[in-house]
Scaffold this motif. Structure first.
Motif, PDB file in Angstrom:
ATOM      1  N   PHE A 181       0.812  -1.217   0.000  1.00  8.30           N
ATOM      2  CA  PHE A 181       0.000   0.000   0.000  1.00  8.30           C
ATOM      3  C   PHE A 181       0.847   1.270   0.000  1.00  8.30           C
ATOM      4  O   PHE A 181       0.313   2.380   0.051  1.00  8.30           O
ATOM      5  CB  PHE A 181      -0.919   0.014   1.226  1.00  8.30           C
ATOM      6  CG  PHE A 181      -1.834  -1.177   1.321  1.00  8.30           C
ATOM      7  CD1 PHE A 181      -2.800  -1.399   0.364  1.00  8.30           C
ATOM      8  CD2 PHE A 181      -1.699  -2.096   2.357  1.00  8.30           C
ATOM      9  CE1 PHE A 181      -3.647  -2.494   0.442  1.00  8.30           C
ATOM     10  CE2 PHE A 181      -2.532  -3.193   2.447  1.00  8.30           C
ATOM     11  CZ  PHE A 181      -3.505  -3.402   1.477  1.00  8.30           C
ATOM     12  N   VAL A 182       2.154   1.107  -0.039  1.00  3.87           N
ATOM     13  CA  VAL A 182       3.046   2.265   0.004  1.00  3.87           C
ATOM     14  C   VAL A 182       3.244   2.829  -1.395  1.00  3.87           C
ATOM     15  O   VAL A 182       3.619   2.101  -2.322  1.00  3.87           O
ATOM     16  CB  VAL A 182       4.410   1.898   0.624  1.00  3.87           C
ATOM     17  CG1 VAL A 182       5.379   3.084   0.549  1.00  3.87           C
ATOM     18  CG2 VAL A 182       4.234   1.461   2.066  1.00  3.87           C
ATOM     19  N   LYS A 222      -4.206   7.116   4.199  1.00  4.32           N
ATOM     20  CA  LYS A 222      -3.356   6.067   4.778  1.00  4.32           C
ATOM     21  C   LYS A 222      -2.548   6.615   5.957  1.00  4.32           C
ATOM     22  O   LYS A 222      -2.405   5.952   6.986  1.00  4.32           O
ATOM     23  CB  LYS A 222      -2.424   5.504   3.709  1.00  4.32           C
ATOM     24  CG  LYS A 222      -3.146   4.716   2.625  1.00  4.32           C
ATOM     25  CD  LYS A 222      -2.192   4.283   1.524  1.00  4.32           C
ATOM     26  CE  LYS A 222      -2.956   3.597   0.388  1.00  4.32           C
ATOM     27  NZ  LYS A 222      -2.061   3.248  -0.743  1.00  4.32           N
ATOM     28  N   ILE A 223      -2.029   7.824   5.804  1.00  6.07           N
ATOM     29  CA  ILE A 223      -1.291   8.459   6.906  1.00  6.07           C
ATOM     30  C   ILE A 223      -2.221   8.719   8.080  1.00  6.07           C
ATOM     31  O   ILE A 223      -1.872   8.475   9.246  1.00  6.07           O
ATOM     32  CB  ILE A 223      -0.642   9.770   6.432  1.00  6.07           C
ATOM     33  CG1 ILE A 223       0.459   9.481   5.405  1.00  6.07           C
ATOM     34  CG2 ILE A 223      -0.084  10.563   7.601  1.00  6.07           C
ATOM     35  CD1 ILE A 223       1.637   8.723   5.961  1.00  6.07           C
ATOM     36  N   ALA A 224      -3.429   9.212   7.786  1.00  6.26           N
ATOM     37  CA  ALA A 224      -4.401   9.488   8.857  1.00  6.26           C
ATOM     38  C   ALA A 224      -4.750   8.217   9.614  1.00  6.26           C
ATOM     39  O   ALA A 224      -4.844   8.211  10.853  1.00  6.26           O
ATOM     40  CB  ALA A 224      -5.656  10.128   8.271  1.00  6.26           C
ATOM     41  N   LYS A 284      11.043   1.072   6.532  1.00 10.02           N
ATOM     42  CA  LYS A 284      11.759  -0.163   6.824  1.00 10.02           C
ATOM     43  C   LYS A 284      11.173  -1.287   5.967  1.00 10.02           C
ATOM     44  O   LYS A 284       9.960  -1.512   6.000  1.00 10.02           O
ATOM     45  CB  LYS A 284      11.656  -0.534   8.310  1.00 10.02           C
ATOM     46  CG  LYS A 284      12.429   0.380   9.237  1.00 10.02           C
ATOM     47  CD  LYS A 284      12.512  -0.164  10.656  1.00 10.02           C
ATOM     48  CE  LYS A 284      11.172  -0.226  11.324  1.00 10.02           C
ATOM     49  NZ  LYS A 284      11.267  -0.627  12.764  1.00 10.02           N
ATOM     50  N   ASN A 285      12.044  -1.931   5.207  1.00  9.03           N
ATOM     51  CA  ASN A 285      11.625  -3.068   4.374  1.00  9.03           C
ATOM     52  C   ASN A 285      10.470  -2.693   3.452  1.00  9.03           C
ATOM     53  O   ASN A 285       9.490  -3.445   3.314  1.00  9.03           O
ATOM     54  CB  ASN A 285      11.237  -4.263   5.249  1.00  9.03           C
ATOM     55  CG  ASN A 285      12.374  -4.716   6.144  1.00  9.03           C
ATOM     56  OD1 ASN A 285      13.538  -4.682   5.743  1.00  9.03           O
ATOM     57  ND2 ASN A 285      12.042  -5.130   7.354  1.00  9.03           N
ATOM     58  N   ASP A 286      10.583  -1.519   2.843  1.00 14.02           N
ATOM     59  CA  ASP A 286       9.581  -1.019   1.887  1.00 14.02           C
ATOM     60  C   ASP A 286       8.235  -0.714   2.531  1.00 14.02           C
ATOM     61  O   ASP A 286       7.266  -0.434   1.828  1.00 14.02           O
ATOM     62  CB  ASP A 286       9.374  -2.009   0.728  1.00 14.02           C
ATOM     63  CG  ASP A 286      10.636  -2.218  -0.096  1.00 14.02           C
ATOM     64  OD1 ASP A 286      11.409  -1.247  -0.230  1.00 14.02           O
ATOM     65  OD2 ASP A 286      10.855  -3.339  -0.582  1.00 14.02           O
ATOM     66  N   SER A 287       8.159  -0.789   3.847  1.00 18.40           N
ATOM     67  CA  SER A 287       6.938  -0.428   4.564  1.00 18.40           C
ATOM     68  C   SER A 287       7.194   0.866   5.334  1.00 18.40           C
ATOM     69  O   SER A 287       8.334   1.203   5.650  1.00 18.40           O
ATOM     70  CB  SER A 287       6.518  -1.539   5.539  1.00 18.40           C
ATOM     71  OG  SER A 287       6.223  -2.736   4.840  1.00 18.40           O
TER      72      SER A 287
END
Length: 439
Positions: A181-182, A222-224, A284-287
């Motif tokens: 989802f990033v 997503k940030i919220a 971290k680790n694409d997350s």
């Protein structure tokens, strides 16, 4: 010569008589003045907050005693440790008014003599472990300071500055936006640290406007959601929060927060504590990891999900003569609706529940399934019928509900829909009957 000696003797006698008379008269007045004034306080003399200038000791004692009564009736002292507060019992003070007056120095500001009983029980009521980490003498001196002046008022004493430890930061909660989802936009938040100052309010849209710039609605939501997830197990107050009409794949039920700059959908919350907290973002680790850091809370805040319900979607059926009689196509796939309640439990250091409050009640309505189906056309006849299906209750395109198993027999002319004859019986149902009173 003899006359001069007589004159000198006479003058000496006159001066002696005058001196003796003056001494006896004015000396008595001076003595009386000194004796009377020795029991009055000089200008600038205060005892506590009471000015006793020009007052005798008895008068001063009466004034200080009256001020003490007002102080005990109108004063409230609160001890605060992290997010917990406790009222201090003024009965632990022991005031010595008599010695305060008798030992007061003229022309100076004098404190009231007061002693304090042990305050260990009061501190333990705030936290059973606080005595191991606090400078007890300094706390007692701070409390006595509000009693020595006899100044009525409401006072709050924070105990955090008197702790022996440094109060280092710890990770309170953490949330993850998984790699699938990033998006590239989320890199704008990586490495950022948002300070939530003591007793302040935070707005996500304002932060983005000031620090980030343009962000899409999807990335912002997503940030919220991640921020909402990390502040839930705290005593932060949620002021504004929104959710979508459907639960996004990146969010868990009850833990979504939608943000949209165009619609002014914001995430707003406040920090009621006396110290700052920090929201930090790290790749971290694409997350993208989102964490809340700051001093550890005294209480524990446990998030509980309850009363979950699901709602099955209806089937909305549309008919198309271009399809085969038994052919069905799903135009819109149905999706169950969901309802859940989120509670926050406040638990003390021993795990006892102090209170339980409802934080949110999230409802996502079902998405009704839309199906397109063909019509059955009888051979040698222009009439058509709605085919029977094994589905349950359906909602027709016009919004009415029907059950195929309970429908009228297809041989009944009233159940047929003649697509080629505009004067069929269905027209009566559509347009009403003759002489019918309009509704």
């Amino acid at each position: 010569m003899r006359n001069q000696q007589v004159i000198k003797l006479f003058l000496v006698i006159i001066l002696s008589i005058t001196y003796i008379f003056s001494f006896s008269h004015f000396g008595a007045l001076a003595y009386d003045s000194v004796i009377n004034r020795s029991d009055e306080f000089a200008e600038g003399t205060t005892i506590g907050s009471v000015s006793v200038a020009g007052k005798t000791r008895n008068e001063a004692m009466k004034m200080v005693d009256e001020q003490l009564t007002d102080y005990l009736n109108e004063t409230k002292i609160t001890l605060k440790y992290k997010e917990k507060s406790e009222a201090f019992d003024l009965g632990l003070f022991h005031f010595d008014v008599e010695n305060s007056v008798s030992k007061a120095k003229h022309g100076q500001a004098n404190s009231v003599i007061v002693k304090l009983d042990t305050i260990e029980d009061v501190l333990i009521s705030l936290s059973p472990s606080i005595l191991d980490d606090i400078h007890l003498d300094e706390v007692q001196a701070a409390i006595l300071n509000y009693a020595e002046n006899l100044e009525p008022g409401n006072y709050e004493i924070r105990l955090d500055p008197y702790l022996t430890g440094t109060g280092s930061e710890t990770t309170i909660a953490e949330s993850v936006i998984e790699s699938q989802f990033v998006e590239n936009e989320l890199d704008l938040f990586a490495g950022k640290s948002i300070e939530i100052p003591a007793t302040s309010q935070f707005s996500l849209l304002k932060f983005v406007e000031d620090e980030i710039g343009a962000v899409s609605q999807g990335s912002l939501s997503k940030i919220a959601t991640a921020i909402y997830d990390v502040i839930l197990p705290t005593n932060f107050d949620i002021i504004e929060r929104h959710i979508s009409s459907e639960l996004p794949a990146y969010a868990s039920l009850g833990f979504e927060a939608k943000a949209d700059i165009d619609l002014k959908n914001d995430l707003v919350f406040s920090n009621p504590n006396e110290f700052s907290y920090f929201i930090e973002f790290e790749n971290k680790n694409d997350s993208l990891y989102v964490s809340l850091k700051g001093p550890e809370f005294l209480n524990k805040y446990v998030i509980i999900s309850e009363d979950k319900e699901t709602f099955k979607p209806k089937i909305i059926r549309q008919f198309n003569p271009m399809l085969g009689p038994t052919e069905i196509k799903v135009k819109v796939a149905g999706k169950e609706g969901q309802l859940i309640k989120i509670y926050r439990e406040y638990r003390d250091e021993k795990g006892m529940v102090l209170k339980k409050e409802l934080i949110a009640e999230d409802f996502y309505p079902p998405v009704h399934q839309v199906e397109v189906q063909g019509l059955i056309v009888k051979e040698g006849d222009s009439s058509t019928t709605i085919p029977n299906t094994d589905n349950g209750q359906v909602e027709n395109q016009d919004g009415s509900s029907s059950s195929p198993n309970n429908s009228k027999d297809s041989s009944d002319p009233n159940s047929k829909t003649d697509l080629n004859n505009p004067d069929s019986s269905n027209d009566d149902e559509l347009w009403g009957k003759e002489n019918e009173i309009p509704k």
